[in-house]
Design a protein around this motif. Sequence first.
Motif, PDB file in Angstrom:
ATOM      1  N   MET A   1       0.840  -1.197   0.000  1.00 25.54           N
ATOM      2  CA  MET A   1       0.000   0.000   0.000  1.00 25.54           C
ATOM      3  C   MET A   1       0.879   1.253   0.000  1.00 25.54           C
ATOM      4  O   MET A   1       2.011   1.226   0.450  1.00 25.54           O
ATOM      5  N   ALA A   2       0.306   2.328  -0.465  1.00 25.34           N
ATOM      6  CA  ALA A   2       1.012   3.603  -0.477  1.00 25.34           C
ATOM      7  C   ALA A   2       0.748   4.352   0.828  1.00 25.34           C
ATOM      8  O   ALA A   2      -0.212   4.074   1.543  1.00 25.34           O
ATOM      9  N   ARG A   3       1.590   5.284   1.103  1.00 24.86           N
ATOM     10  CA  ARG A   3       1.471   6.091   2.319  1.00 24.86           C
ATOM     11  C   ARG A   3       0.429   7.197   2.156  1.00 24.86           C
ATOM     12  O   ARG A   3       0.075   7.563   1.038  1.00 24.86           O
ATOM     13  N   ILE A   4      -0.008   7.738   3.281  1.00 24.34           N
ATOM     14  CA  ILE A   4      -0.807   8.957   3.308  1.00 24.34           C
ATOM     15  C   ILE A   4       0.122  10.039   3.838  1.00 24.34           C
ATOM     16  O   ILE A   4       0.829   9.830   4.818  1.00 24.34           O
ATOM     17  N   LEU A   5       0.129  11.188   3.180  1.00 24.79           N
ATOM     18  CA  LEU A   5       1.009  12.283   3.575  1.00 24.79           C
ATOM     19  C   LEU A   5       0.157  13.458   4.031  1.00 24.79           C
ATOM     20  O   LEU A   5      -0.760  13.877   3.311  1.00 24.79           O
ATOM     21  N   ARG A  13       6.650  28.078   7.106  1.00 26.49           N
ATOM     22  CA  ARG A  13       7.061  26.674   7.247  1.00 26.49           C
ATOM     23  C   ARG A  13       5.851  25.774   7.096  1.00 26.49           C
ATOM     24  O   ARG A  13       4.742  26.155   7.452  1.00 26.49           O
ATOM     25  N   THR A  14       6.109  24.562   6.619  1.00 21.46           N
ATOM     26  CA  THR A  14       5.046  23.581   6.469  1.00 21.46           C
ATOM     27  C   THR A  14       5.486  22.278   7.118  1.00 21.46           C
ATOM     28  O   THR A  14       6.548  21.747   6.801  1.00 21.46           O
ATOM     29  N   GLY A  15       4.664  21.788   8.019  1.00 17.61           N
ATOM     30  CA  GLY A  15       4.933  20.512   8.672  1.00 17.61           C
ATOM     31  C   GLY A  15       4.433  19.361   7.810  1.00 17.61           C
ATOM     32  O   GLY A  15       3.375  19.467   7.182  1.00 17.61           O
ATOM     33  N   ILE A  16       5.215  18.286   7.786  1.00 21.73           N
ATOM     34  CA  ILE A  16       4.876  17.108   6.982  1.00 21.73           C
ATOM     35  C   ILE A  16       4.878  15.879   7.887  1.00 21.73           C
ATOM     36  O   ILE A  16       5.797  15.686   8.683  1.00 21.73           O
ATOM     37  N   ALA A  17       3.852  15.044   7.733  1.00 17.54           N
ATOM     38  CA  ALA A  17       3.784  13.762   8.439  1.00 17.54           C
ATOM     39  C   ALA A  17       3.340  12.705   7.438  1.00 17.54           C
ATOM     40  O   ALA A  17       2.683  13.023   6.440  1.00 17.54           O
ATOM     41  N   VAL A  18       3.710  11.469   7.692  1.00 14.82           N
ATOM     42  CA  VAL A  18       3.328  10.368   6.806  1.00 14.82           C
ATOM     43  C   VAL A  18       2.911   9.157   7.624  1.00 14.82           C
ATOM     44  O   VAL A  18       3.272   9.019   8.785  1.00 14.82           O
ATOM     45  N   THR A  19       2.158   8.280   6.956  1.00 13.58           N
ATOM     46  CA  THR A  19       1.835   7.001   7.573  1.00 13.58           C
ATOM     47  C   THR A  19       2.896   5.981   7.157  1.00 13.58           C
ATOM     48  O   THR A  19       3.673   6.215   6.229  1.00 13.58           O
ATOM     49  N   ASP A  20       2.856   4.849   7.826  1.00  8.47           N
ATOM     50  CA  ASP A  20       3.615   3.703   7.352  1.00  8.47           C
ATOM     51  C   ASP A  20       2.902   3.175   6.104  1.00  8.47           C
ATOM     52  O   ASP A  20       1.834   3.654   5.733  1.00  8.47           O
ATOM     53  N   GLU A  21       3.472   2.193   5.448  1.00  7.29           N
ATOM     54  CA  GLU A  21       2.879   1.695   4.207  1.00  7.29           C
ATOM     55  C   GLU A  21       1.532   1.007   4.413  1.00  7.29           C
ATOM     56  O   GLU A  21       0.735   0.908   3.490  1.00  7.29           O
ATOM     57  N   LEU A  22       1.260   0.541   5.630  1.00  9.31           N
ATOM     58  CA  LEU A  22      -0.037  -0.081   5.921  1.00  9.31           C
ATOM     59  C   LEU A  22      -1.089   0.955   6.334  1.00  9.31           C
ATOM     60  O   LEU A  22      -2.237   0.602   6.618  1.00  9.31           O
ATOM     61  N   GLN A  23      -0.682   2.209   6.397  1.00 10.92           N
ATOM     62  CA  GLN A  23      -1.567   3.327   6.753  1.00 10.92           C
ATOM     63  C   GLN A  23      -2.169   3.168   8.152  1.00 10.92           C
ATOM     64  O   GLN A  23      -3.345   3.461   8.373  1.00 10.92           O
ATOM     65  N   ILE A  24      -1.327   2.726   9.081  1.00 10.99           N
ATOM     66  CA  ILE A  24      -1.781   2.516  10.454  1.00 10.99           C
ATOM     67  C   ILE A  24      -1.207   3.562  11.405  1.00 10.99           C
ATOM     68  O   ILE A  24      -1.907   4.096  12.245  1.00 10.99           O
ATOM     69  N   ILE A  25       0.082   3.860  11.246  1.00 15.06           N
ATOM     70  CA  ILE A  25       0.799   4.723  12.188  1.00 15.06           C
ATOM     71  C   ILE A  25       1.177   6.041  11.515  1.00 15.06           C
ATOM     72  O   ILE A  25       1.755   6.038  10.426  1.00 15.06           O
ATOM     73  N   ALA A 125       1.266  18.440  12.007  1.00 18.75           N
ATOM     74  CA  ALA A 125       0.955  17.619  10.831  1.00 18.75           C
ATOM     75  C   ALA A 125       0.665  16.180  11.253  1.00 18.75           C
ATOM     76  O   ALA A 125      -0.245  15.535  10.705  1.00 18.75           O
ATOM     77  N   THR A 126       1.397  15.693  12.239  1.00 15.74           N
ATOM     78  CA  THR A 126       1.182  14.330  12.734  1.00 15.74           C
ATOM     79  C   THR A 126      -0.193  14.215  13.390  1.00 15.74           C
ATOM     80  O   THR A 126      -0.914  13.230  13.180  1.00 15.74           O
ATOM     81  N   ILE A 127      -0.582  15.230  14.133  1.00 18.19           N
ATOM     82  CA  ILE A 127      -1.899  15.226  14.788  1.00 18.19           C
ATOM     83  C   ILE A 127      -3.006  15.278  13.737  1.00 18.19           C
ATOM     84  O   ILE A 127      -4.023  14.579  13.855  1.00 18.19           O
ATOM     85  N   ILE A 128      -2.821  16.083  12.701  1.00 19.75           N
ATOM     86  CA  ILE A 128      -3.801  16.142  11.607  1.00 19.75           C
ATOM     87  C   ILE A 128      -3.951  14.760  10.976  1.00 19.75           C
ATOM     88  O   ILE A 128      -5.061  14.288  10.723  1.00 19.75           O
ATOM     89  N   LEU A 129      -2.830  14.097  10.743  1.00 17.29           N
ATOM     90  CA  LEU A 129      -2.855  12.773  10.123  1.00 17.29           C
ATOM     91  C   LEU A 129      -3.492  11.738  11.048  1.00 17.29           C
ATOM     92  O   LEU A 129      -4.298  10.919  10.600  1.00 17.29           O
ATOM     93  N   GLN A 130      -3.163  11.798  12.333  1.00 16.44           N
ATOM     94  CA  GLN A 130      -3.789  10.869  13.284  1.00 16.44           C
ATOM     95  C   GLN A 130      -5.297  11.079  13.324  1.00 16.44           C
ATOM     96  O   GLN A 130      -6.056  10.109  13.384  1.00 16.44           O
ATOM     97  N   SER A 131      -5.725  12.329  13.274  1.00 15.72           N
ATOM     98  CA  SER A 131      -7.152  12.634  13.271  1.00 15.72           C
ATOM     99  C   SER A 131      -7.819  12.033  12.028  1.00 15.72           C
ATOM    100  O   SER A 131      -8.895  11.438  12.124  1.00 15.72           O
ATOM    101  N   TYR A 132      -7.173  12.162  10.885  1.00 17.99           N
ATOM    102  CA  TYR A 132      -7.723  11.584   9.663  1.00 17.99           C
ATOM    103  C   TYR A 132      -7.831  10.055   9.791  1.00 17.99           C
ATOM    104  O   TYR A 132      -8.867   9.481   9.467  1.00 17.99           O
ATOM    105  N   LEU A 133      -6.773   9.423  10.269  1.00 14.78           N
ATOM    106  CA  LEU A 133      -6.775   7.962  10.396  1.00 14.78           C
ATOM    107  C   LEU A 133      -7.845   7.488  11.371  1.00 14.78           C
ATOM    108  O   LEU A 133      -8.505   6.466  11.144  1.00 14.78           O
ATOM    109  N   TYR A 134      -8.014   8.222  12.444  1.00 16.63           N
ATOM    110  CA  TYR A 134      -9.008   7.853  13.451  1.00 16.63           C
ATOM    111  C   TYR A 134     -10.430   7.956  12.912  1.00 16.63           C
ATOM    112  O   TYR A 134     -11.301   7.142  13.242  1.00 16.63           O
ATOM    113  N   ASN A 135     -10.672   8.933  12.049  1.00 14.96           N
ATOM    114  CA  ASN A 135     -12.034   9.190  11.564  1.00 14.96           C
ATOM    115  C   ASN A 135     -12.344   8.571  10.212  1.00 14.96           C
ATOM    116  O   ASN A 135     -13.449   8.722   9.710  1.00 14.96           O
ATOM    117  N   LYS A 136     -11.373   7.876   9.602  1.00 15.83           N
ATOM    118  CA  LYS A 136     -11.660   7.349   8.256  1.00 15.83           C
ATOM    119  C   LYS A 136     -12.431   6.057   8.294  1.00 15.83           C
ATOM    120  O   LYS A 136     -12.568   5.393   9.249  1.00 15.83           O
TER     121      LYS A 136
END
Length: 136
Positions: A1-5, A13-25, A125-136
């Motif tokens: 699987m591909a990552r979510i960025l 400045r722009t903060g960047i966060a990514v998931t692992d390839e399984l889109q879990i973390i 950015a990590t918190i934004i990504l965690q929020s997305y993963l939690y609500n998807k």
Amino acid sequence: MARILAIDYGKKRTGIAVTDELQIIASGLTTVATDELFDFLKDYLKEEQVALFVVGEPKQMNNEASESEVLIRPFVEKLKATFKDIPVERVDERFTSKMAFQTMIDSGLKKKQRRNKALVDEISATIILQSYLYNK
């Protein structure tokens, strides 16, 4: 699987966060100067597959767009136009900076380290990504 960025877009400045390839973390990746963001993304996409961009959406308490949305909307349009094959989703980013700062305190960072705005942006950015993963 591909990552979510995830992108916490800022004027400087722009903060960047990514998931692992399984889109879990969700993990903080880096902070880049906003004027170098598209070059960074192009280089990153040469090395990694990305399935989705998640961009923070700043809102006020009454659920209306905040003042900074004026800067973010053109960025999102350019992002969609530049990377046509990668969808973009928006995530409410209210309180992410405060949550990032509290995370820094909770993790035991000293005051001098907590003044590092680049680190705050990356954690946001990590918190934004965690929020997305939690609500998807």
